[in-house]
Write an enzyme that holds these catalytic residues in place. Structure first.
Site, PDB file in Angstrom:
ATOM      1  CB  SER A 184      -0.965  -0.005   1.189  1.00 54.33           C
ATOM      2  OG  SER A 184      -0.270  -0.267   2.391  1.00 54.33           O
ATOM      3  CG  HIS A 212      -3.806  -0.667  -2.186  1.00 57.04           C
ATOM      4  ND1 HIS A 212      -4.315   0.572  -2.510  1.00 57.04           N
ATOM      5  CD2 HIS A 212      -3.498  -0.599  -0.876  1.00 57.04           C
ATOM      6  CE1 HIS A 212      -4.295   1.353  -1.446  1.00 57.04           C
ATOM      7  NE2 HIS A 212      -3.802   0.659  -0.433  1.00 57.04           N
ATOM      8  CE  LYS A 243      -7.200   0.898   0.889  1.00 49.82           C
ATOM      9  NZ  LYS A 243      -6.399  -0.048   1.641  1.00 49.82           N
TER      10      LYS A 243
HETATM   11  C1  LIG Z   1      -6.497  -0.228   3.083  1.00 46.43           C
HETATM   12  C2  LIG Z   1      -5.980  -1.581   3.370  1.00 46.43           C
HETATM   13  C3  LIG Z   1      -6.652  -2.428   4.241  1.00 46.43           C
HETATM   14  C4  LIG Z   1      -7.844  -1.963   5.026  1.00 46.43           C
HETATM   15  O1  LIG Z   1      -8.978  -1.823   4.252  1.00 46.43           O
HETATM   16  P1  LIG Z   1     -10.216  -0.966   4.815  1.00 46.43           P
HETATM   17  O2  LIG Z   1     -11.372  -1.534   4.082  1.00 46.43           O
HETATM   18  O3  LIG Z   1      -9.924   0.445   4.520  1.00 46.43           O
HETATM   19  O4  LIG Z   1     -10.290  -1.255   6.283  1.00 46.43           O
HETATM   20  C5  LIG Z   1      -6.169  -3.709   4.404  1.00 46.43           C
HETATM   21  N1  LIG Z   1      -5.067  -4.133   3.762  1.00 46.43           N
HETATM   22  C6  LIG Z   1      -4.382  -3.331   2.924  1.00 46.43           C
HETATM   23  C7  LIG Z   1      -3.165  -3.856   2.225  1.00 46.43           C
HETATM   24  C8  LIG Z   1      -4.817  -2.028   2.708  1.00 46.43           C
HETATM   25  O5  LIG Z   1      -4.124  -1.230   1.906  1.00 46.43           O
END
Ligand SMILES: *Cc1c(COP(=O)(O)O)cnc(C)c1O
Length: 398
Positions: A184, A212, A243
């Site tokens: 990320s 991601h 996302k």
């Molecule tokens: C953003 C993210 C999460 C968390 O996701 P949310 O739905 O925002 O809680 C988990 N793992 C990774 C690799 C992320 O980038």
């Protein structure tokens, strides 16, 4: 006599951050999440969201959310296991399972709870986790909650991971090999084909967090497992609905038994209320769009290639990124935050990121282009980056 404040140490800590230049006020988004958005009263080009495909404010998602709210109300009323499983939740899980080509899926309240709840549910103190050093915080927390032994391998170093697994051959306890699909903060991709082979060879559970990668990589955004054609070889796939999908939530995909098990043992699933109908309905609409409009993903990658190429041409260090997540490496955290602030004042939103989100000395600003940025937006963003970068000694050395 007035009681001494037992939290007085907080003020000292915060003053320390202010002196070090790492204190961050929350920027407030006053418009919808769009490629040009209003934060703190200022219209800026928004390179800070995870809204990869521009779905967060898409009319079809908005309509679906309104319609579901009118029909089913604002809230679900209970946790999933008591009385809070609605038709829309079931539909969404089935939809995601089909999309990901797996037997079953469970949706959690967020990607964070999906990771933390799952790792903690399937491993215990007698087990061992082999984890990439740059894995997401929610994986790290899940590992800690599980009380399993945690062994960290250097970033993407599959040889080190292999040695750790080999040392465990013949020992009791379960083994979990776990990695982000796309990392990320650096935007690079995990060496999944090798990791999957290692997990198979050493009898480890393979878990991949595609937060991601979902909606970004693979056919119609099916993620890294599809990108590398590893269907059927990854035991636990994690995804987020927060996302590219544009809403909120996280999910676990895998065998029916895995999902049944999590229905009974995934603590956030059991002890925290399910999504409002609006969220589930909007997510369903987003999966329709992924399947009907693959050109969104093409546009995302076209923008990504263009933006990265221009940044490199201007002498910016974009690290090891291979995806739309493009860091601009700065090094010093105070400088990264000052850079971000100066960019904002010139009309560009790109967040400074320092410790503890990334290691000390590796501070950066992080940019993410989306499918809905126009070439004109990107050129304007580049012009601001170059101008402010020159002034602050970031980018091309002249
Ligand atoms: C953003 C993210 C999460 C968390 O996701 P949310 O739905 O925002 O809680 C988990 N793992 C990774 C690799 C992320 O980038």
């Amino acid at each position: 006599m007035p009681r001494a404040n037992p939290l007085a140490w907080l003020s000292e800590e915060i003053e320390g951050w202010k002196r070090a230049g790492t204190y961050q006020r929350l920027r407030v988004l006053e418009s919808a999440c769009e490629p040009v958005a209003r934060f703190d009263g200022r219209e800026v080009i928004n390179l800070a969201s995870n809204n990869y495909l521009g779905l967060a404010n898409h009319p079809k998602l908005v309509e679906a959310a309104i319609e579901a709210t009118r029909r089913y109300g604002a809230g679900s009323g209970a946790v999933r296991t008591i009385a809070g499983t609605m038709t829309l939740h079931v539909e969404l899980e089935q939809r995601i399972a089909r999309f990901k080509r797996v037997e079953a899926c469970v949706v959690f309240q967020s990607g964070f709870t999906a990771n933390a709840g799952t790792v903690a549910a399937i491993l215990g103190p007698e087990d061992t986790i082999i984890s990439d050093e740059l894995n997401h915080a929610s994986i790290i927390d899940g590992c800690r909650l599980s009380k399993a032994r945690i062994r960290i391998f250097p970033h993407r170093d599959f040889e080190a991971a292999g040695r750790m697994l080999a040392e465990l051959d013949g020992t009791p306890g379960r083994k979990l090999l776990i990695t982000d699909g796309v990392f990320s903060m650096d935007g690079d991709i995990a060496p999944l084909p090798v990791l999957v082979e290692l997990a198979e060879r050493h009898g480890a559970i393979m878990m991949v967090d595609d937060a991601h990668a979902s909606g970004v990589l693979g056919r119609n955004g099916r993620g890294t497992i599809d990108h590398f054609n590893l269907h059927g070889r990854v035991d636990i796939q994690v995804g987020t609905l927060s996302k590219a999908i544009g809403c909120l939530g996280g999910y676990i995909c895998g065998s029916r038994d895995l999902i049944e098990y999590l229905y009974h043992r995934g603590r956030p699933f059991l002890f925290s209320t399910s999504h409002p109908p609006a969220v589930a309905a909007a997510c369903l609409a987003a999966f329709d769009l992924l399947e009907q409009e693959p050109e969104r993903i093409e546009k995302l990658w076209e923008n990504t290639r263009y933006f990265k190429e221009q940044l490199r041409r201007e002498g910016f260090d974009t690290g090891i990124s291979e995806t739309p997540i493009t860091p601009i490496m700065v090094g010093d955290a105070a400088l990264a935050h000052a850079f971000s602030q100066a960019l904002f004042e010139e009309g560009l939103m790109a967040t400074g990121i320092g410790y503890p989100t990334v290691p000390r000395g590796k501070a950066r600003i992080r940019t993410i282009v989306t499918a809905v940025h126009t070439r004109e937006h990107l050129d304007r963003a580049l012009e601001i980056l170059v101008r402010v970068g020159r002034r602050m000694g970031i980018g091309r050395r002249v």
